[in-house]
Design an enzyme around this catalytic site. Sequence first.
Site, PDB file in Angstrom:
ATOM      1  N   THR A  83       0.824  -1.219   0.000  1.00 27.47           N
ATOM      2  CA  THR A  83       0.000   0.000   0.000  1.00 27.47           C
ATOM      3  C   THR A  83       0.857   1.268   0.000  1.00 27.47           C
ATOM      4  O   THR A  83       0.326   2.375   0.082  1.00 27.47           O
ATOM      5  CB  THR A  83      -0.948   0.035   1.213  1.00 27.47           C
ATOM      6  OG1 THR A  83      -0.161   0.003   2.405  1.00 27.47           O
ATOM      7  CG2 THR A  83      -1.914  -1.124   1.206  1.00 27.47           C
ATOM      8  N   HIS A 149       3.511  -4.280   9.517  1.00 33.23           N
ATOM      9  CA  HIS A 149       2.256  -4.719   8.895  1.00 33.23           C
ATOM     10  C   HIS A 149       1.329  -5.301   9.969  1.00 33.23           C
ATOM     11  O   HIS A 149       0.254  -5.819   9.651  1.00 33.23           O
ATOM     12  CB  HIS A 149       2.523  -5.814   7.855  1.00 33.23           C
ATOM     13  CG  HIS A 149       3.344  -5.385   6.679  1.00 33.23           C
ATOM     14  ND1 HIS A 149       3.142  -4.205   6.004  1.00 33.23           N
ATOM     15  CD2 HIS A 149       4.375  -6.006   6.032  1.00 33.23           C
ATOM     16  CE1 HIS A 149       4.010  -4.112   4.997  1.00 33.23           C
ATOM     17  NE2 HIS A 149       4.765  -5.184   5.006  1.00 33.23           N
ATOM     18  N   SER A 181      -0.718  -5.255  -7.285  1.00 37.34           N
ATOM     19  CA  SER A 181       0.647  -5.021  -6.833  1.00 37.34           C
ATOM     20  C   SER A 181       1.158  -6.239  -6.060  1.00 37.34           C
ATOM     21  O   SER A 181       2.285  -6.704  -6.247  1.00 37.34           O
ATOM     22  CB  SER A 181       0.678  -3.762  -5.961  1.00 37.34           C
ATOM     23  OG  SER A 181       1.983  -3.486  -5.542  1.00 37.34           O
TER      24      SER A 181
END
Length: 345
Positions: A83, A149, A181
């Site tokens: 992200t 994360h 992605s």
Amino acid sequence: MSSQENKIKEEEDEANSFRKTYEKIMRDIIPTLPKERGWMFEHLLQYNGFWIPPTSILEGVIFVQHHFKPRPTDIFLATSPKTGSTWFKALIFATMNRTNFELSNHPLLTTGPHGLFPLLDMYICQNDHYQDSISSLKSLPSPRLFATHVPYSMFPDSATDASSGCRFVYICRNPKDVLVSMWLFMNKSRIKDVSPISLEEAFELFCRGVSPYGPYWDHVLGYWKASLESPSKILFLKYEDMKNDPVVHVRRLAEFIGKPFSAEEERNGAVEEIIRLCSFENLSNLEINKTGAERFSPEIAIDKSNFFRKGQVGDWKNYLTEEMAKRIDQISDDKLYGSGLKFGT
Ligand code: PAP
């Protein structure tokens, strides 16, 4: 005992205490967890509601959850994978340290974003011995900058309590771009024994929430809700907003980390300089980011160039069918309903 001996003893005790917790969880809990096909590693395990790859990453998550000791000055860049953490590592580091370095001689040009901003999740397993990692964690100067994360719900209260002082910057990105992605990145970075994953399979897993640190929507909502409750503790930003209006959002970032730009800096173009330094065009063309691998643990090393692909908004249109896009949009509508959050476009 001298203070040095005390310090070593303390670190040894912490390492032993973590080893015991980890071994207990591995013995009693891990074998009972739901297991699914992994993207980059063989499997994902559903631990505390999120799909985490074993073993070093899971080991790191357990360390953060049970043994990490935050300092009130710590700043966490929290993201779900893919992200924008590489970009925001650069932006936060450059903003935080802008008076320490000349732009012509900046560490980002020689070390790259990942080398300057450690991933907390992998910290404990970066050395062969826990004690070495704990010692190096403690020796980092304040304010410590960590990328992570780890879902908000898994952070210890000592980091999330309003009184703790720690701050989080969270980056959210449109899930369709995240999926594309992630799919391309994981296929390039996967370990040898794992077979490539097709886009159709990746799509099905992602929609079911079975992606690294997924469900993606739950990860985002955990931080979103916390940011509504404690806006001074969590700055919630969107990748797309930073792309559309970087000046406004770098200013917000600077204020949030306690380093607002002065009127003089604004006049001298300091904000624009940082944006240029950290731009996709600049970073992706630096030799340091084009060659070699980033080593996160003894067994995890990823080619640095894999962290830079296109850096665009809406590239999903080149990969997903209309039906796939509709299904992800429907999941987003259902999951975000009533939350006040809308993904960027
Ligand atoms: P990570 O979770 O593995 O750390 P992360 O850096 O969060 O990855 O995300 C990588 C994405 O950010 C890539 O997106 P893409 O696949 O859609 O192209 C990467 O290209 C993009 N990215 C990296 N650096 C920048 C940058 N300076 N500006 C904008 N996007 C960037």
